[in-house]
Write a protein that holds these residues in place. Sequence first.
Motif, mmCIF file in Angstrom:
data_model
loop_
_atom_site.group_PDB
_atom_site.id
_atom_site.type_symbol
_atom_site.label_atom_id
_atom_site.label_comp_id
_atom_site.label_asym_id
_atom_site.label_seq_id
_atom_site.Cartn_x
_atom_site.Cartn_y
_atom_site.Cartn_z
ATOM 1 N N GLY A 65 0.819 -1.212 0.000
ATOM 2 C CA GLY A 65 0.000 0.000 0.000
ATOM 3 C C GLY A 65 0.846 1.252 0.000
ATOM 4 N N MET A 66 1.900 1.268 0.830
ATOM 5 C CA MET A 66 2.782 2.433 0.882
ATOM 6 C C MET A 66 3.525 2.616 -0.433
ATOM 7 N N LEU A 67 3.929 1.487 -1.051
ATOM 8 C CA LEU A 67 4.604 1.568 -2.346
ATOM 9 C C LEU A 67 3.690 2.172 -3.402
ATOM 10 N N SER A 68 2.431 1.704 -3.441
ATOM 11 C CA SER A 68 1.478 2.223 -4.424
ATOM 12 C C SER A 68 1.194 3.696 -4.180
ATOM 13 N N LEU A 69 1.035 4.077 -2.922
ATOM 14 C CA LEU A 69 0.772 5.480 -2.595
ATOM 15 C C LEU A 69 1.971 6.359 -2.982
ATOM 16 N N TYR A 70 3.172 5.886 -2.696
ATOM 17 C CA TYR A 70 4.381 6.630 -3.047
ATOM 18 C C TYR A 70 4.499 6.811 -4.561
ATOM 19 N N LEU A 71 4.262 5.717 -5.307
ATOM 20 C CA LEU A 71 4.357 5.802 -6.763
ATOM 21 C C LEU A 71 3.319 6.768 -7.327
ATOM 22 N N GLY A 72 2.102 6.750 -6.754
ATOM 23 C CA GLY A 72 1.059 7.656 -7.225
ATOM 24 C C GLY A 72 1.427 9.107 -7.010
ATOM 25 N N ILE A 73 1.905 9.431 -5.796
ATOM 26 C CA ILE A 73 2.303 10.810 -5.496
ATOM 27 C C ILE A 73 3.471 11.227 -6.383
ATOM 28 N N ARG A 74 4.421 10.332 -6.544
ATOM 29 C CA ARG A 74 5.604 10.622 -7.359
ATOM 30 C C ARG A 74 5.216 10.882 -8.815
ATOM 31 N N GLN A 75 4.345 10.048 -9.360
ATOM 32 C CA GLN A 75 3.955 10.207 -10.758
ATOM 33 C C GLN A 75 3.147 11.482 -10.975
ATOM 34 N N LEU A 76 2.316 11.844 -10.014
ATOM 35 C CA LEU A 76 1.558 13.088 -10.148
ATOM 36 C C LEU A 76 2.493 14.289 -10.201
ATOM 37 N N ARG A 77 3.524 14.269 -9.378
ATOM 38 C CA ARG A 77 4.469 15.378 -9.356
ATOM 39 C C ARG A 77 5.301 15.442 -10.627
ATOM 40 N N ARG A 78 5.487 14.305 -11.283
ATOM 41 C CA ARG A 78 6.349 14.251 -12.468
ATOM 42 C C ARG A 78 5.602 14.532 -13.770
ATOM 43 N N GLN A 79 4.276 14.635 -13.731
ATOM 44 C CA GLN A 79 3.505 14.772 -14.958
ATOM 45 C C GLN A 79 3.893 16.013 -15.757
ATOM 46 N N SER A 80 4.275 17.085 -15.069
ATOM 47 C CA SER A 80 4.616 18.325 -15.775
ATOM 48 C C SER A 80 6.007 18.278 -16.395
ATOM 49 N N THR A 81 6.743 17.185 -16.179
ATOM 50 C CA THR A 81 8.085 17.060 -16.768
ATOM 51 C C THR A 81 8.196 15.858 -17.696
ATOM 52 N N LEU A 82 7.157 15.038 -17.768
ATOM 53 C CA LEU A 82 7.199 13.860 -18.632
ATOM 54 C C LEU A 82 6.814 14.249 -20.054
ATOM 55 N N VAL A 83 7.647 13.884 -21.011
ATOM 56 C CA VAL A 83 7.388 14.242 -22.408
ATOM 57 C C VAL A 83 6.443 13.225 -23.031
ATOM 58 N N GLN A 84 5.860 13.625 -24.167
ATOM 59 C CA GLN A 84 5.019 12.729 -24.951
ATOM 60 C C GLN A 84 5.622 12.563 -26.337
ATOM 61 N N THR A 85 5.302 11.458 -26.957
ATOM 62 C CA THR A 85 5.693 11.224 -28.344
ATOM 63 C C THR A 85 4.437 11.016 -29.173
ATOM 64 N N PHE A 86 4.513 11.360 -30.438
ATOM 65 C CA PHE A 86 3.366 11.200 -31.329
ATOM 66 C C PHE A 86 3.193 9.732 -31.713
ATOM 67 N N SER A 87 1.948 9.372 -31.962
ATOM 68 C CA SER A 87 1.646 7.989 -32.349
ATOM 69 C C SER A 87 1.893 7.756 -33.835
ATOM 70 N N MET A 88 2.138 8.820 -34.590
ATOM 71 C CA MET A 88 2.478 8.692 -36.002
ATOM 72 C C MET A 88 3.421 9.831 -36.357
ATOM 73 N N THR A 89 4.172 9.693 -37.418
ATOM 74 C CA THR A 89 5.098 10.728 -37.844
ATOM 75 C C THR A 89 4.343 11.862 -38.530
ATOM 76 N N LEU A 90 4.941 13.044 -38.521
ATOM 77 C CA LEU A 90 4.339 14.185 -39.199
ATOM 78 C C LEU A 90 4.237 13.919 -40.692
ATOM 79 N N HIS A 91 5.233 13.244 -41.254
ATOM 80 C CA HIS A 91 5.206 12.928 -42.686
ATOM 81 C C HIS A 91 4.009 12.044 -43.028
#
Length: 424
Positions: free
Chosen positions: A167-193
């Motif tokens: 439970g503590m591991l899951s709670l820690y991961l959830g808090i950590r991931q929420l804080r990291r959302q503003s720094t996690l990049v995304q990639t496109f599912s298809m190329t611009l071409h």
Amino acid sequence: MKCIQCQTDNNLKDRTANQGRCKNCRHPFVFEPTTMGQPKFTDPFFAKAISDLSVNGSLYFTPQQLYYLIDKRLKRKINNVALQIFALVLSVIIPYIGIPLLIFACYRISNSAHTPGRVRNRNARYLELIGGFLLGFGVFSLFGSTLDSSGESWLIFFQFAITIIVGMLSLYLGIRQLRRQSTLVQTFSMTLHKFQGWLERWQQINGTVEPLLPSPNQERLPTSVNPDITVYSFDRVVICDSATIAQLLIANNFHFENNCAVLSITGYPQGIFSTVLEMLRRNPELKVYALHNASPHGVTLIHNLRTSSYWFAESTVTIYDLGLLPRHVLNSRNLFIESSPESAEQARQLGLEIRRELSAEELAWLESGNFVELESFTPQRLLQIVTQGINRSQISTGGRDSVFIDVESDSSSDVYLVSSDSFG
């Protein structure tokens, strides 16, 4: 698949027998999901994206805005939740296997560059909920159990310890991931071409997409202004860091509805740019609104406007920064963050005066190569953001103020932050 012309359903057999045309009206299909590879979608999917982006043809949009929207919807469409469902079922049958598997599935989705920010954010919340549930369940089980001398007390305590740890591991991961959302990049599912190829074929078969804007360099613009108009001026001007965004605002009549001029730092609209700028310089009460990407190039816009003699170096006009600034991205979890080595290099070369306006966290974000483009917003959202930002500045008392804008989109509510930074 339905034909977008006559709404007739055509199964694969129908489409094959008619050489990729509708069995009723003979209109060609642009996309064939069974042969196009990944990602897969249909003509109605593409048509609906165009209709939604243009609000049923009432707003103009750029090709890049359509690219972002198609990507977002494809990710939602192909988002695989099979592992989550399997883990959830297994959690009921065999909790000590299913629950850790469910935690792993939620973490994997919350950390994936192929997942939209909203979905990543939701799965981080799931991790928090799972963690909270396990902690509560563990404490309740311990105090609700009747210990006897049959040797089961050690087993109860062992189960309690495992539940609390997971439970503590899951709670820690959830808090950590929420804080990291503003720094996690995304990639496109298809190329611009690939997207450009789809769009070109779509227009070849279905005709020009009327709300789709051409390149600003290809647009036909007037080359002169009526002399009677030049005696007037504007009280406000929005200056964009790209001709594309200036073109978008003008095409959607933002300048008329808000009684302000719209220009780009690059000299758009070409034919009347110098004349409009001269008209603006005649107004000592002018208010200037800067609109730019959250990028190394974007954050230099205010500095250029304040220090360039070509703009307002010798003027007393008030300049407001509508964003986007890195701080806005860091305060949000739903923006499409991209990254590139070129952007990182540009950030490291920012001048000292510009760096002073940014926090250490903002500089670190930029120097990691991160950036967010204004074209990742739909036209409707972007118009709302700029309009409300200008309205908010009317009651600004100076300094840094903020405006929260809650915009419904695709049945989800996203909050965007726009600031008004008065530089006097």
